[in-house]
Write a protein that holds these residues in place. Sequence first.
Motif, PDB file in Angstrom:
ATOM      1  N   ILE B 155      14.811 -37.759 -66.699  1.00 49.13           N
ATOM      2  CA  ILE B 155      15.590 -36.593 -66.305  1.00 49.13           C
ATOM      3  C   ILE B 155      14.698 -35.396 -65.990  1.00 49.13           C
ATOM      4  CG2 ILE B 155      16.011 -35.844 -68.702  1.00 49.13           C
ATOM      5  CD1 ILE B 155      18.760 -35.661 -66.166  1.00 49.13           C
ATOM      6  N   MET B 156      13.633 -35.189 -66.775  1.00 46.69           N
ATOM      7  CA  MET B 156      12.749 -34.061 -66.490  1.00 46.69           C
ATOM      8  C   MET B 156      11.967 -34.304 -65.200  1.00 46.69           C
ATOM      9  SD  MET B 156      13.651 -31.856 -68.469  1.00 46.69           S
ATOM     10  CE  MET B 156      12.602 -30.589 -67.769  1.00 46.69           C
ATOM     11  N   GLY B 157      11.617 -35.562 -64.964  1.00 56.55           N
ATOM     12  CA  GLY B 157      10.951 -35.895 -63.713  1.00 56.55           C
ATOM     13  C   GLY B 157      11.856 -35.623 -62.523  1.00 56.55           C
ATOM     14  N   SER B 158      13.145 -35.971 -62.671  1.00 48.38           N
ATOM     15  CA  SER B 158      14.105 -35.703 -61.594  1.00 48.38           C
ATOM     16  C   SER B 158      14.194 -34.220 -61.324  1.00 48.38           C
ATOM     17  CB  SER B 158      15.496 -36.222 -61.975  1.00 48.38           C
ATOM     18  OG  SER B 158      15.436 -37.566 -62.319  1.00 48.38           O
ATOM     19  N   VAL B 159      14.251 -33.439 -62.415  1.00 49.51           N
ATOM     20  CA  VAL B 159      14.341 -31.990 -62.277  1.00 49.51           C
ATOM     21  C   VAL B 159      13.151 -31.471 -61.473  1.00 49.51           C
ATOM     22  CG1 VAL B 159      14.162 -29.830 -63.568  1.00 49.51           C
ATOM     23  CG2 VAL B 159      15.742 -31.608 -64.330  1.00 49.51           C
ATOM     24  N   GLU B 160      11.951 -31.978 -61.796  1.00 49.03           N
ATOM     25  CA  GLU B 160      10.754 -31.521 -61.086  1.00 49.03           C
ATOM     26  C   GLU B 160      10.798 -31.904 -59.612  1.00 49.03           C
ATOM     27  OE1 GLU B 160       7.849 -32.200 -64.795  1.00 49.03           O
ATOM     28  OE2 GLU B 160       6.876 -32.331 -62.851  1.00 49.03           O
ATOM     29  N   ILE B 161      11.245 -33.120 -59.355  1.00 49.57           N
ATOM     30  CA  ILE B 161      11.308 -33.563 -57.962  1.00 49.57           C
ATOM     31  C   ILE B 161      12.306 -32.718 -57.189  1.00 49.57           C
ATOM     32  CG2 ILE B 161      12.147 -35.470 -56.512  1.00 49.57           C
ATOM     33  CD1 ILE B 161      10.627 -37.355 -58.382  1.00 49.57           C
ATOM     34  N   TYR B 162      13.460 -32.419 -57.800  1.00 52.32           N
ATOM     35  CA  TYR B 162      14.449 -31.564 -57.132  1.00 52.32           C
ATOM     36  C   TYR B 162      13.873 -30.175 -56.876  1.00 52.32           C
ATOM     37  CZ  TYR B 162      18.089 -35.042 -57.999  1.00 52.32           C
ATOM     38  OH  TYR B 162      18.839 -36.190 -57.992  1.00 52.32           O
ATOM     39  N   GLN B 163      13.097 -29.655 -57.836  1.00 51.59           N
ATOM     40  CA  GLN B 163      12.485 -28.330 -57.639  1.00 51.59           C
ATOM     41  C   GLN B 163      11.515 -28.343 -56.471  1.00 51.59           C
ATOM     42  OE1 GLN B 163      10.984 -27.752 -61.603  1.00 51.59           O
ATOM     43  NE2 GLN B 163      12.715 -26.462 -62.238  1.00 51.59           N
ATOM     44  N   ILE B 164      10.743 -29.435 -56.362  1.00 52.33           N
ATOM     45  CA  ILE B 164       9.792 -29.543 -55.248  1.00 52.33           C
ATOM     46  C   ILE B 164      10.537 -29.539 -53.920  1.00 52.33           C
ATOM     47  CG2 ILE B 164       8.143 -31.086 -54.133  1.00 52.33           C
ATOM     48  CD1 ILE B 164       7.529 -32.085 -57.082  1.00 52.33           C
ATOM     49  N   VAL B 165      11.622 -30.321 -53.856  1.00 49.27           N
ATOM     50  CA  VAL B 165      12.397 -30.412 -52.615  1.00 49.27           C
ATOM     51  C   VAL B 165      13.000 -29.050 -52.268  1.00 49.27           C
ATOM     52  CG1 VAL B 165      14.426 -31.452 -51.534  1.00 49.27           C
ATOM     53  CG2 VAL B 165      12.876 -32.865 -52.894  1.00 49.27           C
ATOM     54  N   GLY B 220      19.203 -28.686 -71.317  1.00 46.27           N
ATOM     55  CA  GLY B 220      18.199 -27.627 -71.491  1.00 46.27           C
ATOM     56  C   GLY B 220      18.280 -26.679 -70.316  1.00 46.27           C
ATOM     57  N   PRO B 221      17.791 -25.458 -70.494  1.00 44.52           N
ATOM     58  CA  PRO B 221      17.987 -24.434 -69.473  1.00 44.52           C
ATOM     59  C   PRO B 221      17.350 -24.759 -68.118  1.00 44.52           C
ATOM     60  CG  PRO B 221      16.626 -23.617 -71.292  1.00 44.52           C
ATOM     61  CD  PRO B 221      17.152 -24.943 -71.711  1.00 44.52           C
ATOM     62  N   THR B 222      16.140 -25.346 -68.114  1.00 44.43           N
ATOM     63  CA  THR B 222      15.481 -25.638 -66.834  1.00 44.43           C
ATOM     64  C   THR B 222      16.259 -26.666 -66.053  1.00 44.43           C
ATOM     65  OG1 THR B 222      13.456 -25.456 -68.117  1.00 44.43           O
ATOM     66  CG2 THR B 222      13.240 -26.079 -65.797  1.00 44.43           C
ATOM     67  N   ALA B 223      16.587 -27.769 -66.719  1.00 39.63           N
ATOM     68  CA  ALA B 223      17.318 -28.824 -66.040  1.00 39.63           C
ATOM     69  C   ALA B 223      18.689 -28.330 -65.618  1.00 39.63           C
ATOM     70  CB  ALA B 223      17.454 -30.033 -66.958  1.00 39.63           C
ATOM     71  N   ALA B 224      19.305 -27.518 -66.464  1.00 40.61           N
ATOM     72  CA  ALA B 224      20.652 -27.048 -66.146  1.00 40.61           C
ATOM     73  C   ALA B 224      20.648 -26.191 -64.883  1.00 40.61           C
ATOM     74  CB  ALA B 224      21.221 -26.254 -67.318  1.00 40.61           C
ATOM     75  N   ALA B 225      19.530 -25.523 -64.618  1.00 42.38           N
ATOM     76  CA  ALA B 225      19.460 -24.696 -63.415  1.00 42.38           C
ATOM     77  C   ALA B 225      19.201 -25.545 -62.177  1.00 42.38           C
ATOM     78  CB  ALA B 225      18.364 -23.654 -63.564  1.00 42.38           C
ATOM     79  N   THR B 226      18.727 -26.779 -62.361  1.00 42.35           N
ATOM     80  CA  THR B 226      18.332 -27.607 -61.226  1.00 42.35           C
ATOM     81  C   THR B 226      19.364 -28.679 -60.907  1.00 42.35           C
ATOM     82  OG1 THR B 226      16.097 -27.294 -62.017  1.00 42.35           O
ATOM     83  CG2 THR B 226      16.402 -28.919 -60.286  1.00 42.35           C
TER      84      THR B 226
END
Lengths: 276, 281
Positions: B155-165, B220-226
């Motif tokens: 899930i955290m990896g997904s969040v990072e990938i979405y942020q990159i996109v 968590g707040p980071t993932a929730a924003a993404t």
Amino acid sequence: MTMLEIMSFDSFAVRAVVAGLGVVLIAGPLGCFVVWRRMAYFGDTLSHAALTGVALGIVLGVNPAVGIAVIGLVMGLLLLGLQQQRRIPTDTLLGILSHAALAVGLIVVSFMGTVRFDLMGYLFGDILAVTGGDLAWIYGGGAVLLAGLAAIWRPLIALTVDQDMAIVEGAGRLPVRLAFMILMALTVAIAMKVVGILLVTALLIIPPAAARRFATSPEGMAAAAVLIGGAAVISGISASFIWDTPSGPSIVAAAATLFALSLVAGLVADAARGRS
Amino acid sequence: MIGTSLVEIRDGSLTLGGRRILDGVSIDIRPGQIVTLVGPNGAGKSTLVKVALGLQSLDRGEVRRLPNLRIGYQSQQITLDQTLPLSVRRFLTLTHSQPVALLQQTLADVGVPHRLDTGIHTLSGGEWQRVMLARAILRHPDLLVLDEPTQNVDIMGSVEIYQIVARLRDDIGCGVLMVSHDLNVVMAATDQVYCLNGHICCSGHPADVSRDREFQRLFGPTAAATLAIYPHSHDHTHAPDGSVAHGHDQADGLDHAHHHSHAHQDHGHHPDDAADKRGRD
């Protein structure tokens, strides 16, 4: 025969080795693609169809190598065309083409009852009977084929990694795959003299398979396949002199031995890495 | 340029091998827009992507692509043969050579720095996914097409990938067409979600739930924003044979999303499958 006679360039032994090395120069790099693209069965199809090519060549009075090349091209085009439909999978299509071609070849041979030709020579190769003209064919044709392969090398690797991706990025137009089919058909025609039509696929796939363990790039694997194929030619022909074994099968057996050694070397390397 | 569709599919239908894959599908991707396709396995998501890319033609309908469109495409699973030795550097430059500095920068951007000369067969599933993303964004495409970019990624990896996109979309203004394997959780920055099951079942914006307390607690707040929940609103159900039955109780919001995911099970992660297909040492 003295040693000097065997070693002189005019001797059939040297001609045989030179012919074999010429064939592995193109069979090594092209065979890598046969392995990467899982086309070993297409190689078999070409070799079965080659019998029809030989028979038709003799019946029509043209060089059997030309017959093999033409039949190989027809097989490649038929396969590309049939692959456009999706109901029958490729391995089934290849099985149909391969055995239909073999059956037609056997029928044509049966009509040639009165024509005498060296069927065994075509099936298993006759490298010790290689002439200077054959050498010119092998090296001239091989150089053209190598140049052709070099020209499509990069797009063909991209297509091999992922066809859709390559097409989207403009690297995968149909002519590349067509060109590859043509290269394979012509390579089989050239290699036939060395190991015979029944063992041609072995020369295409065994050296690259043995080279895989030692390569970190596609070009490295192609170069290693040439070296391993060359070693198989030299040791196979030497063995056939020492023990009077048939030369084509001896080359293939030598290649298979080198492949087995590469497996053992891999296991030993893995074990050493596991201990450290 | 703004307002001109990068790719537009209108009323696209396709039957393959006697099976109706796409049925009157219309989608449209504009510059700077992020479009996410969701739907169960076999819904035709990847086929629709191939239609959009011009890899697959339609039986009926129309595809319009902007001429000279530069496309960065990450296909769902590159079935890399174990026998083909390839470094990350070579993989990134298969069709176009690039300066080494750009390669290194892009790898760092997607979170796998110092992997340039690694053999691709030794990468982990998550690293491989990021290298494929790096490859897709390397040429600064007008249209980025990502087929399940978060497959085999936690899930955290997904969040990072979405942020990159999302960052890339903001930086270069490319359109993004993304296939998500998750029916309900999509990238928050998505402008338009299409739920596909042969036809478009529903489409709309993902709900803005990122400030929802429960959602924050869960991710968590980071993932929730993404990440965001996409609330499906269907006016029909699918019979097991895929036919459509109208008159299903209409319900909005998360509740319905749950029913939906039960109706279309079997779309989850299959990391083992993917690993087998790719093969590695």
